[in-house]
Design a protein around this motif. Structure first.
Motif, PDB file in Angstrom:
ATOM      1  N   LEU A  19       0.829  -1.217   0.000  1.00  0.00           N
ATOM      2  CA  LEU A  19       0.000   0.000   0.000  1.00  0.00           C
ATOM      3  C   LEU A  19       0.860   1.263   0.000  1.00  0.00           C
ATOM      4  O   LEU A  19       0.376   2.353  -0.324  1.00  0.00           O
ATOM      5  CB  LEU A  19      -0.921   0.013   1.221  1.00  0.00           C
ATOM      6  N   HIS A  20       2.143   1.120   0.354  1.00  0.00           N
ATOM      7  CA  HIS A  20       3.026   2.286   0.504  1.00  0.00           C
ATOM      8  C   HIS A  20       3.946   2.481  -0.698  1.00  0.00           C
ATOM      9  O   HIS A  20       4.883   3.286  -0.646  1.00  0.00           O
ATOM     10  CB  HIS A  20       3.844   2.144   1.789  1.00  0.00           C
ATOM     11  N   LEU A  21       3.685   1.757  -1.784  1.00  0.00           N
ATOM     12  CA  LEU A  21       4.433   1.977  -3.028  1.00  0.00           C
ATOM     13  C   LEU A  21       3.760   3.051  -3.856  1.00  0.00           C
ATOM     14  O   LEU A  21       2.531   3.210  -3.828  1.00  0.00           O
ATOM     15  CB  LEU A  21       4.496   0.681  -3.833  1.00  0.00           C
ATOM     16  N   SER A  22       4.568   3.745  -4.628  1.00  0.00           N
ATOM     17  CA  SER A  22       3.980   4.671  -5.601  1.00  0.00           C
ATOM     18  C   SER A  22       3.325   3.866  -6.712  1.00  0.00           C
ATOM     19  O   SER A  22       3.565   2.651  -6.832  1.00  0.00           O
ATOM     20  CB  SER A  22       5.073   5.575  -6.191  1.00  0.00           C
ATOM     21  N   LYS A  23       2.499   4.507  -7.514  1.00  0.00           N
ATOM     22  CA  LYS A  23       1.802   3.816  -8.593  1.00  0.00           C
ATOM     23  C   LYS A  23       2.801   3.141  -9.538  1.00  0.00           C
ATOM     24  O   LYS A  23       2.637   1.974  -9.916  1.00  0.00           O
ATOM     25  CB  LYS A  23       0.920   4.794  -9.357  1.00  0.00           C
ATOM     26  N   ASP A  24       3.878   3.892  -9.918  1.00  0.00           N
ATOM     27  CA  ASP A  24       4.844   3.349 -10.860  1.00  0.00           C
ATOM     28  C   ASP A  24       5.633   2.196 -10.235  1.00  0.00           C
ATOM     29  O   ASP A  24       5.893   1.172 -10.894  1.00  0.00           O
ATOM     30  CB  ASP A  24       5.811   4.451 -11.313  1.00  0.00           C
ATOM     31  N   ASP A  25       6.031   2.368  -8.956  1.00  0.00           N
ATOM     32  CA  ASP A  25       6.777   1.286  -8.285  1.00  0.00           C
ATOM     33  C   ASP A  25       5.908   0.030  -8.136  1.00  0.00           C
ATOM     34  O   ASP A  25       6.410  -1.096  -8.231  1.00  0.00           O
ATOM     35  CB  ASP A  25       7.252   1.748  -6.907  1.00  0.00           C
ATOM     36  N   PHE A  26       4.624   0.247  -7.908  1.00  0.00           N
ATOM     37  CA  PHE A  26       3.730  -0.908  -7.752  1.00  0.00           C
ATOM     38  C   PHE A  26       3.667  -1.701  -9.060  1.00  0.00           C
ATOM     39  O   PHE A  26       3.790  -2.931  -9.067  1.00  0.00           O
ATOM     40  CB  PHE A  26       2.325  -0.450  -7.354  1.00  0.00           C
ATOM     41  N   VAL A  27       3.500  -0.988 -10.188  1.00  0.00           N
ATOM     42  CA  VAL A  27       3.422  -1.662 -11.487  1.00  0.00           C
ATOM     43  C   VAL A  27       4.751  -2.335 -11.811  1.00  0.00           C
ATOM     44  O   VAL A  27       4.790  -3.457 -12.338  1.00  0.00           O
ATOM     45  CB  VAL A  27       3.035  -0.660 -12.591  1.00  0.00           C
ATOM     46  N   PHE A  65      -4.525  -6.105  -8.876  1.00  0.00           N
ATOM     47  CA  PHE A  65      -3.949  -6.879  -7.769  1.00  0.00           C
ATOM     48  C   PHE A  65      -5.029  -7.214  -6.738  1.00  0.00           C
ATOM     49  O   PHE A  65      -5.095  -8.347  -6.230  1.00  0.00           O
ATOM     50  CB  PHE A  65      -2.825  -6.065  -7.131  1.00  0.00           C
ATOM     51  N   CYS A  66      -5.899  -6.256  -6.425  1.00  0.00           N
ATOM     52  CA  CYS A  66      -6.946  -6.480  -5.413  1.00  0.00           C
ATOM     53  C   CYS A  66      -7.962  -7.520  -5.848  1.00  0.00           C
ATOM     54  O   CYS A  66      -8.613  -8.154  -5.002  1.00  0.00           O
ATOM     55  CB  CYS A  66      -7.675  -5.156  -5.116  1.00  0.00           C
ATOM     56  N   GLU A  67      -8.101  -7.721  -7.133  1.00  0.00           N
ATOM     57  CA  GLU A  67      -9.078  -8.700  -7.620  1.00  0.00           C
ATOM     58  C   GLU A  67      -8.568 -10.132  -7.536  1.00  0.00           C
ATOM     59  O   GLU A  67      -9.327 -11.085  -7.738  1.00  0.00           O
ATOM     60  CB  GLU A  67      -9.452  -8.352  -9.069  1.00  0.00           C
ATOM     61  N   LEU A  68      -7.273 -10.283  -7.233  1.00  0.00           N
ATOM     62  CA  LEU A  68      -6.698 -11.625  -7.099  1.00  0.00           C
ATOM     63  C   LEU A  68      -7.117 -12.243  -5.765  1.00  0.00           C
ATOM     64  O   LEU A  68      -7.332 -11.537  -4.780  1.00  0.00           O
ATOM     65  CB  LEU A  68      -5.174 -11.561  -7.173  1.00  0.00           C
ATOM     66  N   PRO A  69      -7.217 -13.573  -5.700  1.00  0.00           N
ATOM     67  CA  PRO A  69      -7.469 -14.224  -4.403  1.00  0.00           C
ATOM     68  C   PRO A  69      -6.310 -13.973  -3.457  1.00  0.00           C
ATOM     69  O   PRO A  69      -5.175 -13.716  -3.873  1.00  0.00           O
ATOM     70  CB  PRO A  69      -7.600 -15.705  -4.764  1.00  0.00           C
ATOM     71  N   LEU A  93       2.677 -13.356  -4.559  1.00  0.00           N
ATOM     72  CA  LEU A  93       3.331 -12.264  -5.299  1.00  0.00           C
ATOM     73  C   LEU A  93       4.132 -11.376  -4.354  1.00  0.00           C
ATOM     74  O   LEU A  93       5.246 -10.947  -4.677  1.00  0.00           O
ATOM     75  CB  LEU A  93       2.285 -11.444  -6.047  1.00  0.00           C
ATOM     76  N   LYS A  94       3.594 -11.086  -3.187  1.00  0.00           N
ATOM     77  CA  LYS A  94       4.306 -10.259  -2.210  1.00  0.00           C
ATOM     78  C   LYS A  94       5.584 -10.950  -1.743  1.00  0.00           C
ATOM     79  O   LYS A  94       6.601 -10.305  -1.497  1.00  0.00           O
ATOM     80  CB  LYS A  94       3.388  -9.947  -1.025  1.00  0.00           C
ATOM     81  N   LYS A  95       5.538 -12.266  -1.623  1.00  0.00           N
ATOM     82  CA  LYS A  95       6.744 -13.001  -1.240  1.00  0.00           C
ATOM     83  C   LYS A  95       7.800 -12.918  -2.330  1.00  0.00           C
ATOM     84  O   LYS A  95       9.003 -12.792  -2.046  1.00  0.00           O
ATOM     85  CB  LYS A  95       6.404 -14.461  -0.961  1.00  0.00           C
ATOM     86  N   GLU A  96       7.349 -12.971  -3.582  1.00  0.00           N
ATOM     87  CA  GLU A  96       8.296 -12.935  -4.706  1.00  0.00           C
ATOM     88  C   GLU A  96       9.050 -11.608  -4.762  1.00  0.00           C
ATOM     89  O   GLU A  96      10.226 -11.568  -5.143  1.00  0.00           O
ATOM     90  CB  GLU A  96       7.543 -13.170  -6.019  1.00  0.00           C
ATOM     91  N   VAL A  97       8.380 -10.498  -4.408  1.00  0.00           N
ATOM     92  CA  VAL A  97       9.025  -9.177  -4.479  1.00  0.00           C
ATOM     93  C   VAL A  97       9.513  -8.723  -3.107  1.00  0.00           C
ATOM     94  O   VAL A  97       9.850  -7.554  -2.911  1.00  0.00           O
ATOM     95  CB  VAL A  97       8.071  -8.125  -5.088  1.00  0.00           C
ATOM     96  N   ARG A  98       9.545  -9.637  -2.154  1.00  0.00           N
ATOM     97  CA  ARG A  98      10.072  -9.410  -0.806  1.00  0.00           C
ATOM     98  C   ARG A  98       9.348  -8.289  -0.058  1.00  0.00           C
ATOM     99  O   ARG A  98       9.936  -7.440   0.589  1.00  0.00           O
ATOM    100  CB  ARG A  98      11.576  -9.105  -0.868  1.00  0.00           C
ATOM    101  N   LEU A  99       8.010  -8.308  -0.163  1.00  0.00           N
ATOM    102  CA  LEU A  99       7.187  -7.356   0.587  1.00  0.00           C
ATOM    103  C   LEU A  99       6.238  -8.088   1.536  1.00  0.00           C
ATOM    104  O   LEU A  99       5.204  -7.555   1.922  1.00  0.00           O
ATOM    105  CB  LEU A  99       6.371  -6.474  -0.374  1.00  0.00           C
ATOM    106  N   PHE A 100       6.587  -9.292   1.924  1.00  0.00           N
ATOM    107  CA  PHE A 100       5.713 -10.085   2.809  1.00  0.00           C
ATOM    108  C   PHE A 100       6.400 -10.301   4.151  1.00  0.00           C
ATOM    109  O   PHE A 100       7.574 -10.681   4.185  1.00  0.00           O
ATOM    110  CB  PHE A 100       5.402 -11.447   2.167  1.00  0.00           C
TER     111      PHE A 100
END
Length: 892
Positions: free
Chosen positions: A856-864, A874-878, A885-892
């Protein structure tokens, strides 16, 4: 123990069990005081005041048709339960269940009704008492069960079932498990109202999990070994303990899905034990309203109790008692402790078979007085109470001539021609052995698995065979000319391969001589494991002990096998010019009448070793004889002839018992007395039984699966298929590795702890999931090799549900609704660089950062850049996909 050594005597009032609150120390919680003393008082009151006519509710039963019915006691009346609700029971009520099937076939709630001719009907009546049922309702259930039994001629088997301790047969009727709901007729809790009440359900059980509604919604009921369902108006939550088994999780997911659909809840949310904080904000708010996360305390599975509080299976020493009713005084006299025999029972009396907390059976002879027949269950329960067993101990009444399988298997042998005629290929587990007289290739047995199962053959033994002897902890190959020759002081490994339906199959035997050392036996088992690994883990592994060789083992050597004393290098006289190890003089006892059942075993060279029932091969210093006992058959003599040709390599003469000449007696060492009594024929073959094998502490436990099917073989389990003269160990592909290593020793323990006195030499065959031979599959009513590929798993169902789940939206206000988190809320959070959020430890992040949702604390461009999608997508995913996905980008 001699008759009369112990006795339990009581007058009519004394045999009434006390209230359940007066239970012995250290027993599981008993039912409230409402079922025993008052139950039987109520029984008598109804017998005096109610009409003798059968209750109209029972008139739906057809004595010539199979059938299944459930009635509930409502306002002291017997009321049919709608079929749509079968399998659900209220803990404040009492029920009567009727199950009639053709003998040897399964009874089930959804079984098709059809007419049965002859006397091959098997009928069971159960009365089920909820923990909170009233004393009066329990009394009516007991009385009406007796009334129904009388209406059916007194032949059904009666079962007393207590909530939480239901018998395997009872649970087998409901393949999807049973559900216990709070309330009952008197409380009115089960009435449908417009006011929704949130509920908490507990899902527990290894095989057919039971769903039980809990008294309140509280963390105090939770443990990490089970699954719990929190049913709120908005969302259904499925909380999964870390140690929950696959059956519990799948059952809970199905039930939770139904609850969601019943009241149109927004979502079904899966909550993993320890990950409660990872729920979306809206989901967490609803969950926290019912189960405050700050009060979360989870007991261990051990503290909560195992999935089977009482160990299942036959693990107590059996004791037989005779019941007597003399001058109004009821006595129970101990006769003997196990093993038991059918001849211990007689039709002029009634008997109790005591298997401890696993259950007590009362057997009613055909000529037992009517009063004893009527009050059998009451008297047996009085016996249970006097023995100090828990009030929930199963009590079952069986009648002479109508004994179910569960009772018959308690005895060393059982023969009932009328019933056993119905047990055969058409019945799962039924086995009527036949003799294969002509050559049968493997394709025949794979096309007709019932034939393979009946004879325990997967081909005719004409495949490829390699034999090794254990020598100095290594394998030494045995020459072809010595195949079929074994020494009791040695251990052997045999690799047999054959082709069926275009596929090569492998069997690995390890044969352990009676006189072989423990070290050699261990080496043989290890070498079999090594060979199996070389074959890709697809082989059957079969443990064979001397003189308990299965049919196929004998068939491999075509004319039977020869077993000599000692080891190969230590033959009796140490002389062997042809290096075969066969001693110069010997006496062989030959048993068998075809190539699938013949073995010749060396016995002491003396006349007292003879037996009138068998044929013997005598190799003396000067002559060789085939001695034929009076009780032997022509086929047995023919097989002995082949054995003599192998063992003597010379001329031999047939000698009939009673016509021996002096030279015969001289070769055997002189005349002497020997066994001449006719051998008693074995009892009828009993149906096969399936058990789940599992481990607790240093011991094993078993749970029997009544009326089993292939779907009862779960991939995470180890199962025992017991066909009485052979034990099959079925190894599921997802079973615990440590348990797999202990499987064979556990099967041995299973044999040793069977109270009816099993032969510890019984062959043990390891079967791996996906590589089952027809000798195994033939014991199942139907077999589908693709079943496990197509089966619905918990993981598949969870993924399917989560993909359809909306996220519960919550933006800090009190309102919670179904939908997706808005993009606007994403922009309202303070922003930091991707690298900062990845590298900064959680305890060093600024206070305004949501440590569970760093994205939630990423900028729009960083999130993409990080997720290759925008936030709304992303919110529509289960949830599970978001987490990955968060684990893959080390945000979990």
């Amino acid at each position: 123990m001699a008759r009369g050594d112990t006795a339990h005597a009581a007058n009519d009032d004394d045999t009434r069990p006390p209230t359940c609150n007066r239970r012995p120390p250290s027993t599981p919680p008993a039912m409230p005081a409402r079922t025993e003393d008052g139950l039987w008082t109520q029984h008598r009151r109804f017998r005096r005041t109610m009409a003798a006519a059968t209750d109209p509710a029972f008139k739906v039963i057809s004595p010539t048709h199979t059938g299944f019915h459930i009635w509930r006691i409502e306002n002291m009346q017997v009321v049919p339960v709608p079929k749509a609700t079968w399998g659900s029971f209220y803990d404040g009520d009492s029920y009567i269940i009727y199950a009639a099937s053709e003998y040897g076939k399964a009874a089930a709630a959804d079984a098709k009704v059809y007419q049965v001719t002859g006397n091959s009907m098997e009928i069971h009546i159960h009365f089920w008492l909820g923990n909170d049922t009233s004393q009066d309702e329990a009394g009516v259930a007991a009385y009406k069960t007796v009334e129904l039994d009388d209406y059916l001629g007194g032949t059904p088997t009666q079962h007393r079932e207590a909530q939480g301790m239901e018998s395997g047969r009872f649970k087998s009727y409901f393949k999807d498990g049973i559900t216990i709901l709070k309330g009952g007729v008197e409380s009115g809790f089960n009435k449908v109202t417009d006011d929704f009440e949130p509920k908490l359900f507990h899902v527990k059980g290894r095989r057919q999990p039971t769903v039980t509604q809990l008294p309140a919604i509280s963390w105090e009921y939770f443990n990490d070994g089970d699954v719990f369902i929190l049913d709120t108006k908005e969302v259904v939550f499925l909380w999964i303990g870390q140690g929950a088994n696959a059956g519990e999780k799948l059952k809970a997911a199905v039930v939770a899905g139904k609850l969601r659909d019943d009241h149109n809840a927004s979502a079904l949310v899966f909550v993993d034990d320890g990950d409660e904080q990872d729920m979306h904000a809206g989901e967490k708010k609803i969950f926290n309203e019912h189960l405050n996360l700050s009060e979360r305390v989870i007991k261990s599975a051990e503290e909560a109790g195992a999935d089977d509080e009482v160990e299942s299976g036959l693990r107590n020493l059996l004791t037989l008692y005779q019941c007597e009713d003399e001058d109004g005084t009821y006595k129970v006299v101990e006769l003997k402790s196990g093993p038991l025999y059918q001849s211990d029972l007689h039709s002029d009396g009634s008997f109790i078979v005591d298997n401890g907390i696993h259950g007590c059976w009362v057997w009613i002879g055909k000529r037992t007085p009517q009063k004893e027949r009527t009050e059998a269950v009451r008297n047996a329960h009085g016996f249970v109470t006097k023995k100090g067993y828990p009030a929930t101990t199963p009590v079952t009444r069986v009648v002479d001539g109508g004994e179910p399988t569960e009772f018959r298997v308690l005895f060393q042998s059982w023969k009932d021609k009328n019933q056993m005629l119905a047990v055969g290929r058409s019945a799962p587990g039924g086995r009527v052995a036949i003799t294969v007289q002509t050559k049968q290739d493997a394709a025949t047995f794979y096309d007709q698995p019932h034939l393979a199962a009946d004879n325990q053959l997967w081909d005719d033994g004409s495949g490829s065979c390699t034999v090794w002897r254990i020598k100095d902890s290594e394998l030494e190959e045995v020459p072809n000319k010595l195949h079929g020759l074994f020494f009791a002081g040695d251990s052997y490994v045999i690799h047999y391969s054959y082709w069926a339906n275009g596929t090569e199959h492998h069997v690995l035997y390890y044969w352990l001589g009676d006189q072989s050392s423990d070290d050699e036996r261990e080496v043989a088992a290890l070498k079999v494991e090594e060979k199996d690994n070389e074959l890709g883990g697809e082989a059957l592994e079969i443990r064979v002990l001397q003189e308990k060789e299965p049919a196929h083992f004998l068939a491999m050597f075509h004319r039977g096998i020869l077993i000599f004393n000692g080891g190969y290098v230590s033959a009796d006289d140490g002389e062997d010019s042809e290096d075969t190890g066969i001693p110069q003089t010997f006496l062989l006892q030959v048993q068998g009448n075809n190539s699938y059942n013949t073995r010749a075993t060396q016995v002491e060279l003396q006349a007292s070793s003879l037996n009138s029932n068998d044929v013997f091969v005598l190799k003396g210093k000067n002559n060789c004889y085939v001695w034929c006992g009076k009780g032997s058959t022509g086929d047995e003599r023919e097989m002995a002839k082949h054995i003599a040709e192998i063992a003597s390599k010379g001329d031999f003469a047939f000698v009939s018992e009673g016509q021996e000449k002096n030279d015969f007696w001289e070769e055997i060492g002189g005349k002497d007395e020997y066994v001449s009594d006719k051998r008693i024929a074995d009892g009828e073959r009993l149906p096969a039984r399936l058990f789940q094998l599992f481990f607790k502490g240093g011991s094993i436990r078993v749970e029997e699966i009544i009326n089993y099917q292939q779907c009862d073989l779960l991939s995470e389990d180890i199962m025992v298929l017991d066909i009485h003269d052979t034990i099959y160990l079925w190894i599921g592909k997802d079973s615990n590795e440590d348990e797999r290593k202990k499987a064979v020793s556990s099967a041995v323990q299973y044999l040793e702890t069977d109270p009816k006195g099993r032969d510890r030499k019984t062959p043990i065959i390891q079967v791996k999931q996906g590589f089952e031979p027809p000798t195994f599959t033939g014991f199942f009513p139907a077999w589908d090799p693709s079943l496990w590929d197509e089966a619905t798993t918990f993981e598949k169902l969870r993924m399917q549900i989560e993909e359809q789940n909306p996220v519960i939206k919550y933006n800090g206000n009190d309102d919670v609704e179904s939908g997706f988190t808005s993009e606007q809320s994403f922009y309202e959070h303070p922003k930091y660089s991707l690298e900062f959020l990845q590298e900064t430890p959680a305890d060093e992040l600024p206070e305004d950062v949501n440590k569970l949702h760093k994205e939630l604390h990423l900028s729009k461009d960083d999130f993409v850049t990080a997720f290759q999608m925008d936030y709304q997508t992303f919110c529509e995913l289960p949830t599970w996909k978001q987490t990955n996905l968060k684990k893959e980008v080390r945000l979990f």
